[in-house]
Design a protein around this motif. Structure first.
Motif, PDB file in Angstrom:
ATOM      1  N   THR A   5      19.209  33.941 -28.831  1.00  0.00           N
ATOM      2  CA  THR A   5      18.721  33.033 -29.917  1.00  0.00           C
ATOM      3  C   THR A   5      18.104  31.661 -29.201  1.00  0.00           C
ATOM      4  N   GLY A   6      17.855  30.824 -30.023  1.00  0.00           N
ATOM      5  CA  GLY A   6      17.570  29.296 -29.732  1.00  0.00           C
ATOM      6  C   GLY A   6      18.708  28.571 -29.105  1.00  0.00           C
ATOM      7  N   TYR A   7      19.914  28.740 -30.309  1.00  0.00           N
ATOM      8  CA  TYR A   7      20.917  27.504 -29.847  1.00  0.00           C
ATOM      9  C   TYR A   7      22.266  28.552 -29.842  1.00  0.00           C
ATOM     10  N   GLY A   8      22.411  29.816 -29.759  1.00  0.00           N
ATOM     11  CA  GLY A   8      23.514  30.479 -29.672  1.00  0.00           C
ATOM     12  C   GLY A   8      24.144  30.767 -31.032  1.00  0.00           C
ATOM     13  N   GLN A   9      25.157  31.738 -31.046  1.00  0.00           N
ATOM     14  CA  GLN A   9      25.577  32.182 -32.456  1.00  0.00           C
ATOM     15  C   GLN A   9      26.823  31.254 -32.908  1.00  0.00           C
ATOM     16  N   THR A  10      27.211  29.970 -32.333  1.00  0.00           N
ATOM     17  CA  THR A  10      28.003  28.824 -32.793  1.00  0.00           C
ATOM     18  C   THR A  10      27.315  27.645 -32.654  1.00  0.00           C
ATOM     19  N   GLY A  11      28.036  26.564 -33.238  1.00  0.00           N
ATOM     20  CA  GLY A  11      27.520  25.222 -33.061  1.00  0.00           C
ATOM     21  C   GLY A  11      26.952  24.958 -34.262  1.00  0.00           C
ATOM     22  N   PRO A  12      26.470  23.428 -34.345  1.00  0.00           N
ATOM     23  CA  PRO A  12      26.012  22.993 -35.533  1.00  0.00           C
ATOM     24  C   PRO A  12      24.201  23.372 -35.608  1.00  0.00           C
ATOM     25  N   TYR A  13      23.998  23.800 -34.613  1.00  0.00           N
ATOM     26  CA  TYR A  13      22.321  24.122 -34.481  1.00  0.00           C
ATOM     27  C   TYR A  13      22.240  25.674 -34.502  1.00  0.00           C
ATOM     28  N   LYS A  14      23.129  26.344 -34.989  1.00  0.00           N
ATOM     29  CA  LYS A  14      22.888  27.973 -34.623  1.00  0.00           C
ATOM     30  C   LYS A  14      22.080  28.420 -35.461  1.00  0.00           C
ATOM     31  N   ASP A  15      21.854  27.648 -36.691  1.00  0.00           N
ATOM     32  CA  ASP A  15      20.652  28.073 -37.798  1.00  0.00           C
ATOM     33  C   ASP A  15      19.673  27.735 -37.599  1.00  0.00           C
ATOM     34  N   ARG A  16      19.545  26.626 -36.835  1.00  0.00           N
ATOM     35  CA  ARG A  16      18.081  25.899 -36.682  1.00  0.00           C
ATOM     36  C   ARG A  16      16.977  26.672 -36.045  1.00  0.00           C
ATOM     37  N   ALA A  17      15.891  26.309 -36.390  1.00  0.00           N
ATOM     38  CA  ALA A  17      14.572  26.764 -35.841  1.00  0.00           C
ATOM     39  C   ALA A  17      14.216  26.113 -34.745  1.00  0.00           C
TER      40      ALA A  17
END
Length: 387
Positions: free
Chosen positions: A124-136
């Motif tokens: 993924t772009g930002y990984g499975q954790t963290g505040p950006y995990k669902d960000r494009a």
């Protein structure tokens, strides 16, 4: 010749560049890669120009040696097919946003219950954790957030949009391959698989190898053209009289002396890594044409090389000697020129089998291997479960 990874079977749910480049390396090394593709939502790489005989050249390359099974994962019958496949596969590679595979019932916990030896890789772009995990995001965004773009560019024009997708390939693809092969080795000892969370931003951050080390340990903040290797010294590109470019990496004293001597200016070597040397070299390079400079440095071992176009690189004797272009069968008796696998094994690699295929080109074949009858396969096609 079967290749060093002939014992591995890979279910590839990825699209575009990061996952497909990773599974391309695996397939080139002999792994059996089966792409699971949507029959209704096309991988956009399939339509990316330029096209060769109606097929995207990028798709044909990135998906060579792979089979394709078209499944509508929104339908329960398709999920059952995946669960049946997982029993005999070593690796699942997926590139959806976090939570998508879980919502489909195909997350790691669900599949490892079927096959405890399964190695499950999520890119993924930002990984499975963290505040950006669902960000494009895209390659340029990951490099920006990882700090790489802050010192890759020019003071007067800012960061450079790189021609090579560094975050996608060096970040996502290569780290995914390293990680999953490490998990394969661990499984040989433990007998169980594991989950691998690959963030392209994380991996891009780790590419700050020297500058990052200097900042974290010493507080030295890198910026555009303020370091030896990013334009802050004579280590740089130089324009020729006719508008071409040459690269200069003559860092060591012996190479620097040969560089300066080739121009008939041996005294310049005393200037070391200074910008004064860079200014003097710019003048020397701009006095001469590209061809003159190529001839001048052809026999001088000074870490000076021409900036080649792709068409020139393909014909360069070093790249030709390394056999970096391969002729890959199209399936109709003809071949397509593609970038070859760059890895050289003493026992060799299998010959490329075919370019990337149409969506679902192997659906009937794969389903038959699962034991489904011709009638059942036809029923699944009729119900649009299989494409």
């Amino acid at each position: 010749m079967s290749g060093p990874l002939a014992s591995l079977n890979v279910l590839d749910f990825s699209t575009l560049l990061p996952g497909p480049f990773a599974s391309l390396l695996l397939a080139d090394m002999g792994a059996e890669v089966l792409r699971i593709e949507s029959p209704t939502r096309m991988d956009l790489l399939r339509v990316l120009p330029p096209h060769d005989q109606g097929t995207s050249a990028s798709h044909a390359y990135l998906n060579r040696n792979k089979r394709s099974l078209a499944l509508d994962l929104k339908q329960p019958e398709a999920l059952e097919i995946v669960r049946a496949l997982v029993k005999d596969y070593d690796i699942v590679l997926e590139q959806f946003r976090p939570g998508v595979m879980e919502r489909l019932g195909l997350g790691y916990d669900a599949l490892k219950a079927i096959n405890p030896r399964l190695i499950y890789v999520s890119i993924t772009g930002y990984g499975q954790t963290g505040p950006y995990k669902d960000r494009a995001g895209h390659d340029i965004n990951y490099l920006a957030l990882a700090g790489v773009a802050s010192y890759t560019g020019r003071q007067d024009s800012g960061p450079l949009p790189l021609g090579v997708q560094v975050a996608d390939v060096a970040g996502g693809s290569l780290h995914a391959v390293v990680g999953l092969l490490a998990a394969v080795i661990a499984r040989q000892h433990s007998g169980v698989g594991q989950y691998l969370d690959v963030s392209m931003t994380d991996c891009s951050f780790s590419l700050n190898a020297m500058s990052g080390a200097g900042y974290l340990a010493c507080g030295v903040e890198p910026a555009w053209e303020n370091q030896v290797l990013n334009g802050g010294s004579f280590y740089d590109y130089y324009r020729t009289r006719d508008g071409r470019w040459m690269s200069v990496g003559s860092l060591e004293p012996a190479f620097m002396q040969r560089l300066c001597a080739a121009f008939g200016r041996p005294e310049l070597a005393a200037k070391g890594l200074s910008l004064e040397l860079k200014t003097a070299l710019q003048i020397e390079f701009e006095k001469r044409s590209f061809d003159e400079l190529c001839e001048l440095f052809a026999g001088v071992d000074a870490c000076v090389e021409p900036v080649l176009s792709l068409s020139e690189a393909v014909e360069h004797p070093q790249l030709k000697a390394r056999e970096l272009v391969s002729q890959v069968p199209r399936g109709d008796g003809s071949t397509q020129a593609q970038l070859a696998c760059p890895l050289k094994f003493s026992q060799g690699l299998p010959e490329p089998r075919h370019i990337g295929v149409a969506v679902g080109a192997h659906s009937d074949e794969v389903l038959a291997e699962l034991g489904l009858s011709v009638q059942r396969i036809a029923e699944l096609r009729q119900a649009e479960v299989v494409g």
